[in-house]
Design an enzyme around this catalytic site. Sequence first.
Site, PDB file in Angstrom:
ATOM      1  N   GLU A  50      -5.765  -8.080   0.827  1.00  0.00           N
ATOM      2  CA  GLU A  50      -6.347  -7.682   2.109  1.00  0.00           C
ATOM      3  C   GLU A  50      -7.807  -7.328   1.887  1.00  0.00           C
ATOM      4  O   GLU A  50      -8.156  -6.654   0.918  1.00  0.00           O
ATOM      5  CB  GLU A  50      -5.654  -6.453   2.720  1.00  0.00           C
ATOM      6  CG  GLU A  50      -4.327  -6.699   3.385  1.00  0.00           C
ATOM      7  CD  GLU A  50      -3.762  -5.438   4.025  1.00  0.00           C
ATOM      8  OE1 GLU A  50      -4.562  -4.604   4.520  1.00  0.00           O
ATOM      9  OE2 GLU A  50      -2.533  -5.280   4.029  1.00  0.00           O
ATOM     10  N   GLU A  86       0.795  -1.228   0.000  1.00  0.00           N
ATOM     11  CA  GLU A  86       0.000   0.000   0.000  1.00  0.00           C
ATOM     12  C   GLU A  86       0.832   1.285   0.000  1.00  0.00           C
ATOM     13  O   GLU A  86       0.751   2.098   0.939  1.00  0.00           O
ATOM     14  CB  GLU A  86      -0.948   0.011   1.207  1.00  0.00           C
ATOM     15  CG  GLU A  86      -2.047  -1.026   1.136  1.00  0.00           C
ATOM     16  CD  GLU A  86      -3.073  -0.877   2.233  1.00  0.00           C
ATOM     17  OE1 GLU A  86      -4.209  -1.337   2.054  1.00  0.00           O
ATOM     18  OE2 GLU A  86      -2.747  -0.296   3.300  1.00  0.00           O
TER      19      GLU A  86
END
Length: 452
Positions: free
Chosen positions: A352, A166
């Site tokens: 995720e 991320e």
Amino acid sequence: MTSFGLPPGFVFGTATAAAQIEGGVHEGGRGESIWDAYARTHKNILDASSAAIACDHYHRYAEDFDLLQGLGGQAYRMSIAWPRIQPLGRGPANPEGIAFYHRLLDALLDRGIQPWVTIYHWDLPQALQNAGGWQNRDTVDAFADYTRILRDEFGDKVAAWMTVNEPVVHTGIGHAIGRAAPGLMMLGSAFVVAHHLLLAHGTAVHTLRETLSSPVGIVNNHSPVQPATGSDRDARLAVLYDRYHNGQFAGPVLTGRYPPELEEVDGISFEVIHDGDMEIISAPLDFYGVNYYFPTRVGAAPPFYPVPFAPKKFVGVPVTDFGWPVMPASLLTILKQLKAAYPQLPPVYITENGCAYDDGPQDGLQRSGSGLQDTRRIEFLEQHLAAVGEAIAAGIDVRGYFHWTLLDNWEWQEGYTKKFGLVRLEPATLERIPRASFHRYAEIIRSTGSPP
């Protein structure tokens, strides 16, 4: 097709991050990370806690992997703590850190679980931050050396590699608006951090492939964006934010180009890009990791807001304890948008996806034969797996799903206040107590008949 339209061979797993679960921050020769330093200023962490103990996974990983084996997941997405391998971010590997991860990886393999390793999940050694961190291009070289150590030590044990987790969150929250480690307020000038993170990714891909054939990918956070109103201004801001959140990190990796609209954001300058950088960043990938939690509505920001666009609430939509809207259809939306924007999109893994719900009045702490009552998390899991099945039916090559997360952890600046775990972590004793969602996920995994 089997449950939720997921094909045989679909990979199921859970995801964690070293900084959030390991603890043992003063053991085994580990150095200080930017999160250790950030947590020392207690006003930075909601409950004034730190990750010094976290879930004590450093000592209890075997217990946690027994749970994982009982779940039936074929794969476990984990990260390796850079400060545990190189306490100062440079130099020779720390033997105690190397030995720890050999034990940990062996424990997974002994249980028939594939280790999927994230190289960088936000825990930069503080010594590197003192030298400029990701603003300093030299950090990219340090990351390449760190990757080389992991490759040479663990390459025969790791099933798949993820370079960086991320970068949009690490750049935006940690460096642009200062609400996460390292706590910098660079605003648009944080683009240099984004670029260096992506350059580190590309360099790591090259480093891994020098000697390994195991799959390599990146993990990006994606969110479909819509305007808050029908005004032309909000429509334009929605496009701009989409390019910032989604295109800034997918575009360079998948096409070798940044969205040109980024230069409309104050402070962003492409002058940090050197000749040859984009070729390194856009090295072909074996898979593409998508982290999805919620969609985004944006509109014109109020006066003195640090960026021109501001998040807006979804009205009439259920939310998690984070206040994030629960909209599983938006997972299908973002996958379709990625495929449309990048026809060359590699196979996708949902790396995720999860929700923060405490064991409060709605679910309670009542135990039953199927664990702690956990209705909302079960609904979230089922609805999002169904969205993945719809994406596969629509022709998008999604090959796996990693639930965030295995057990309640230290949730960054939120401390221990947000509970994402399929397994409850009892705060006082660190006892692991499976929730009903743990058992439901196990049923789903068994119903597919997916082999390891």
